[in-house]
Design an enzyme around this catalytic site. Structure first.
Site, PDB file in Angstrom:
ATOM      1  N   GLU A 130       2.802  -1.720  -3.143  1.00  0.00           N
ATOM      2  CA  GLU A 130       1.565  -2.329  -3.589  1.00  0.00           C
ATOM      3  C   GLU A 130       0.352  -1.128  -3.884  1.00  0.00           C
ATOM      4  O   GLU A 130       0.062  -0.441  -2.898  1.00  0.00           O
ATOM      5  CB  GLU A 130       0.663  -3.222  -2.694  1.00  0.00           C
ATOM      6  N   GLU A 146      -5.893   0.109 -11.625  1.00  0.00           N
ATOM      7  CA  GLU A 146      -4.815   0.993 -11.298  1.00  0.00           C
ATOM      8  C   GLU A 146      -3.942   1.340 -12.136  1.00  0.00           C
ATOM      9  O   GLU A 146      -3.322   2.258 -12.020  1.00  0.00           O
ATOM     10  CB  GLU A 146      -4.213   0.113 -10.092  1.00  0.00           C
ATOM     11  N   ASP A 185      -3.793  -8.665  -3.111  1.00  0.00           N
ATOM     12  CA  ASP A 185      -2.710  -8.655  -2.189  1.00  0.00           C
ATOM     13  C   ASP A 185      -1.746  -9.906  -2.169  1.00  0.00           C
ATOM     14  O   ASP A 185      -0.516 -10.173  -1.917  1.00  0.00           O
ATOM     15  CB  ASP A 185      -3.140  -8.424  -0.651  1.00  0.00           C
TER      16      ASP A 185
HETATM   17  P1  8BR Z   1      -6.891  -6.062  -6.238  1.00  0.00           P
HETATM   18  O1  8BR Z   1      -7.547  -6.460  -5.236  1.00  0.00           O
HETATM   19  O2  8BR Z   1      -5.980  -5.310  -6.503  1.00  0.00           O
HETATM   20  O3  8BR Z   1      -8.215  -5.461  -7.315  1.00  0.00           O
HETATM   21  O4  8BR Z   1      -6.896  -7.512  -7.068  1.00  0.00           O
HETATM   22  C1  8BR Z   1      -8.046  -8.153  -7.468  1.00  0.00           C
HETATM   23  C2  8BR Z   1      -7.263  -9.442  -8.492  1.00  0.00           C
HETATM   24  O5  8BR Z   1      -7.809 -10.832  -7.821  1.00  0.00           O
HETATM   25  C3  8BR Z   1      -7.601  -9.455  -9.727  1.00  0.00           C
HETATM   26  O6  8BR Z   1      -6.551  -8.804 -10.417  1.00  0.00           O
HETATM   27  C4  8BR Z   1      -7.643 -10.966 -10.110  1.00  0.00           C
HETATM   28  O7  8BR Z   1      -6.624 -11.202 -10.657  1.00  0.00           O
HETATM   29  C5  8BR Z   1      -8.003 -11.704  -8.854  1.00  0.00           C
HETATM   30  N1  8BR Z   1      -9.377 -12.350  -8.772  1.00  0.00           N
HETATM   31  C6  8BR Z   1     -10.672 -11.850  -8.855  1.00  0.00           C
HETATM   32 BR1  8BR Z   1     -11.055  -9.968  -8.828  1.00  0.00          BR
HETATM   33  N2  8BR Z   1     -11.400 -12.686  -8.740  1.00  0.00           N
HETATM   34  C7  8BR Z   1     -10.771 -13.893  -8.861  1.00  0.00           C
HETATM   35  C8  8BR Z   1     -11.097 -15.255  -8.592  1.00  0.00           C
HETATM   36  N3  8BR Z   1     -12.362 -15.568  -8.558  1.00  0.00           N
HETATM   37  N4  8BR Z   1     -10.154 -16.388  -8.704  1.00  0.00           N
HETATM   38  C9  8BR Z   1      -8.857 -15.795  -8.681  1.00  0.00           C
HETATM   39  N5  8BR Z   1      -8.452 -14.579  -8.703  1.00  0.00           N
HETATM   40  C10 8BR Z   1      -9.489 -13.468  -8.823  1.00  0.00           C
HETATM   41  C1  GLC Z   2      -7.452  -1.586   0.975  1.00  0.00           C
HETATM   42  C2  GLC Z   2      -8.664  -1.359   1.819  1.00  0.00           C
HETATM   43  C3  GLC Z   2      -8.917  -2.388   2.873  1.00  0.00           C
HETATM   44  C4  GLC Z   2      -8.798  -3.600   2.092  1.00  0.00           C
HETATM   45  C5  GLC Z   2      -7.524  -3.849   1.330  1.00  0.00           C
HETATM   46  C6  GLC Z   2      -7.744  -5.251   0.430  1.00  0.00           C
HETATM   47  O1  GLC Z   2      -6.377  -1.353   1.902  1.00  0.00           O
HETATM   48  O2  GLC Z   2      -8.521  -0.125   2.509  1.00  0.00           O
HETATM   49  O3  GLC Z   2     -10.099  -2.378   3.474  1.00  0.00           O
HETATM   50  O4  GLC Z   2      -8.755  -4.967   3.098  1.00  0.00           O
HETATM   51  O5  GLC Z   2      -7.421  -2.722   0.444  1.00  0.00           O
HETATM   52  O6  GLC Z   2      -6.766  -5.081  -0.538  1.00  0.00           O
END
Ligand code: 8BR
Ligand code: GLC
Length: 497
Positions: free
Chosen positions: A282, A313, A471
């Site tokens: 990831e 990313e 995640d």
């Molecule tokens: P990261 O944590 O890797 O940035 O991924 C966040 C993901 O959460 C986004 O790619 C999006 O698909 C999802 N997301 C977000 Br931001 N807000 C959301 C919501 N309100 N409902 C569902 N998915 C969401």
């Molecule tokens: C990263 C951050 C952590 C957070 C996570 C969420 O690992 O360091 O604080 O909980 O992203 O994806």
């Protein structure tokens, strides 16, 4: 396919994957768990912080784009950039000064499990996957408390030199200190002004201030590493994250190259004689470009099968791989950004010699898979739909207590805008003769040297928090694929041969 038909596909996918989850023997998850101190930024908070730090200083620092937080001005500059763009970011800090300053000036709302590996371990244990072997190199007592009380969750420990598995709450190191990150969540529509500029937050997102104490190492004790093969039989795959914490140089003279080498050794040891062991990494926001590139070219390439990332990313990854133009068009908000995202995914798949690349964006997911991936595109699509329902559940409830909670996520409607974005991609693919509109309908397209799987996702109107949703998406899709994977014991085949 109409949105209503997608909703039907969602129902089928979730009920199928739920039934199949029991097929997974187990998963190894490492490395990063930490405590997330969560703070939802309201209008009054941002105004107060701006008045304490000072608009002029903040404004000047924004243009410098600090990649490390050394003082409150750096912090405010990155917070305003994140809020202005509605983009997620994680920025490191190497002292405890900012933590103290935030405690004095902001105070957090709640604390919860943080870190990609910690969040994923709890999620998979909660939804009932048989063996979750989580590994945190810095498992402090306070950290262990954030792991769920689940009998299927284990952490390796050494007892008289022998590797044994215990629940994380019985496996902690009493001398270890916890790692605490700050998560500043902000909501769409929040308005504020600074140095004559007016800002309106374009979408819900968050800024992470990641503490990087000196003792953080992405590593494993040699005795534990030597015995990793003992757990191989219990797992079908691994999810690895946290490499962003690797530093270029350490005070003891070691460098990132040492930790990259150890990281690769762990992966190869987990695979053992089974080259088909699925390994998912990831990705995350990595400010240091040397480390970002080393992760992609030295750890992911050749050693890993699957990569998960969000849109920012993807741009960051393409940037360090030398595709600056494509990276730029991924993040610019034009109509073509979804096309660039797809092209970027294909580049990553090829250059990093992966089996699959899974990109999650607000409103849709794109997955590209190598032609020799053992699963059908229908299976891959089901995995994405399951992941989206799981993510919508997490966004609605904050955390998932049981696999049956997924009915909450299923109720969330497919996001109109995401569906519209997919139409842009369709137009491009049809124009280029890559597929017909009919092929595109189902979201599974066979292109000459890869498969493309796209689904519109479910988006929650007012999420409890956005941190950790990515995640849930990546882990949800990966576990669904493991559950569908034919079980071939490569080690036994090798022995017989
Ligand atoms: P990261 O944590 O890797 O940035 O991924 C966040 C993901 O959460 C986004 O790619 C999006 O698909 C999802 N997301 C977000 Br931001 N807000 C959301 C919501 N309100 N409902 C569902 N998915 C969401
Ligand atoms: C990263 C951050 C952590 C957070 C996570 C969420 O690992 O360091 O604080 O909980 O992203 O994806």
């Amino acid at each position: 396919m109409e949105i209503a038909d997608w909703e039907k596909r969602y129902d089928e996918a979730v009920s199928t994957v739920k039934e199949q989850l029991g097929n997974v023997q187990g998963v190894f998850v490492a490395y990063n768990s930490n405590v997330d101190a969560m703070k939802h930024i309201r209008e009054s908070d941002i105004k107060k912080l701006i008045s304490i730090v000072g608009c002029r200083e903040i404004h000047a620092r924004i243009s410098q784009y600090p990649r490390e937080i050394k003082d409150p001005v750096d912090f405010m500059a990155r917070l305003i950039i994140a809020m202005r763009d509605g983009k997620a970011a994680e920025v490191p800090t190497y002292t405890t000064d900012i933590h103290d300053w935030l405690m004095d000036n902001l105070v957090f709302d709640s604390a919860r499990m943080g870190g990609q590996a910690g969040i994923i371990s709890n999620l998979l244990a909660t939804i009932g996957v048989k063996n979750i072997i989580t590994y945190v190199p810095w498992l402090a007592r306070e950290q262990a408390e954030y792991f769920v009380d689940s009998p299927n969750l284990w952490h390796p420990v050494l007892e008289n030199g022998t590797l044994v598995l215990k629940h994380p709450k019985e496996a902690y190191n009493p001398d270890q200190k916890p790692k605490i990150n700050w998560i500043l969540e902000f909501s769409k529509g929040l308005k504020f002004g600074c140095a004559g500029e007016e800002y309106v937050v374009p979408r819900d997102n968050r800024l992470i201030i990641s503490s990087r104490p000196k003792w953080i190492r992405i590593d494993m004790m040699p005795e534990m590493y030597e015995q990793l093969s003992d757990i191989r039989e219990d797992i079908d795959g691994a999810i690895l994250a946290g490499y962003q914490m690797i530093k270029e140089e350490y005070e003891d003279g070691t460098t990132y190259r040492d930790y990259v080498e150890h990281a690769v050794n762990v992966i190869e040891r987990l695979k053992g004689c089974n080259p088909l062991m699925r390994i998912h990494v990831e990705f995350t926001s990595i400010q240091n470009k040397v480390i970002r590139k080393a992760l992609l070219t030295d750890i992911v390439k050749k050693h890993v099968t699957s990569l998960g990332l969000d849109t920012v990313e993807v741009a960051n990854a393409l940037n360090v791989l030398g595709h600056e133009e494509l990276a730029y068009s991924v993040i610019n908000k034009g109509e073509d950004s979804i096309v660039s995202l797809y092209e970027g995914a294909v580049r990553l798949l090829k250059e990093l010699e992966l089996q699959r690349v899974h990109i999650h964006s607000l409103g849709y997911y794109i997955c590209v898979a190598a032609k020799d991936h053992p699963l059908s595109v229908d299976d891959q699509r089901q995995a994405l739909l399951f992941a989206s329902a799981l993510a919508a559940t997490q966004a609605t409830l904050g955390s998932i207590r049981d696999i049956d909670d997924i009915s909450v996520g299923l109720e969330v409607p497919v996001y109109d805008q995401g569906y519209e974005d997919l139409i842009e991609l369709e137009k491009y693919l049809v124009r280029r003769g890559i597929c017909s509109a009919e092929d595109f309908e189902d979201g599974c397209i066979s292109v000459y040297d890869h498969d493309l799987i796209i689904v519109p996702s479910k988006v929650v109107n007012d999420p409890v928090a956005t941190v950790g949703i990515g995640d849930a998406i990546s882990a949800g899709a990966f576990i669904a694929l493991l559950a569908k994977m034919p079980k071939i014991n490569e080690c036994k085949i090798t022995e017989v041969a």
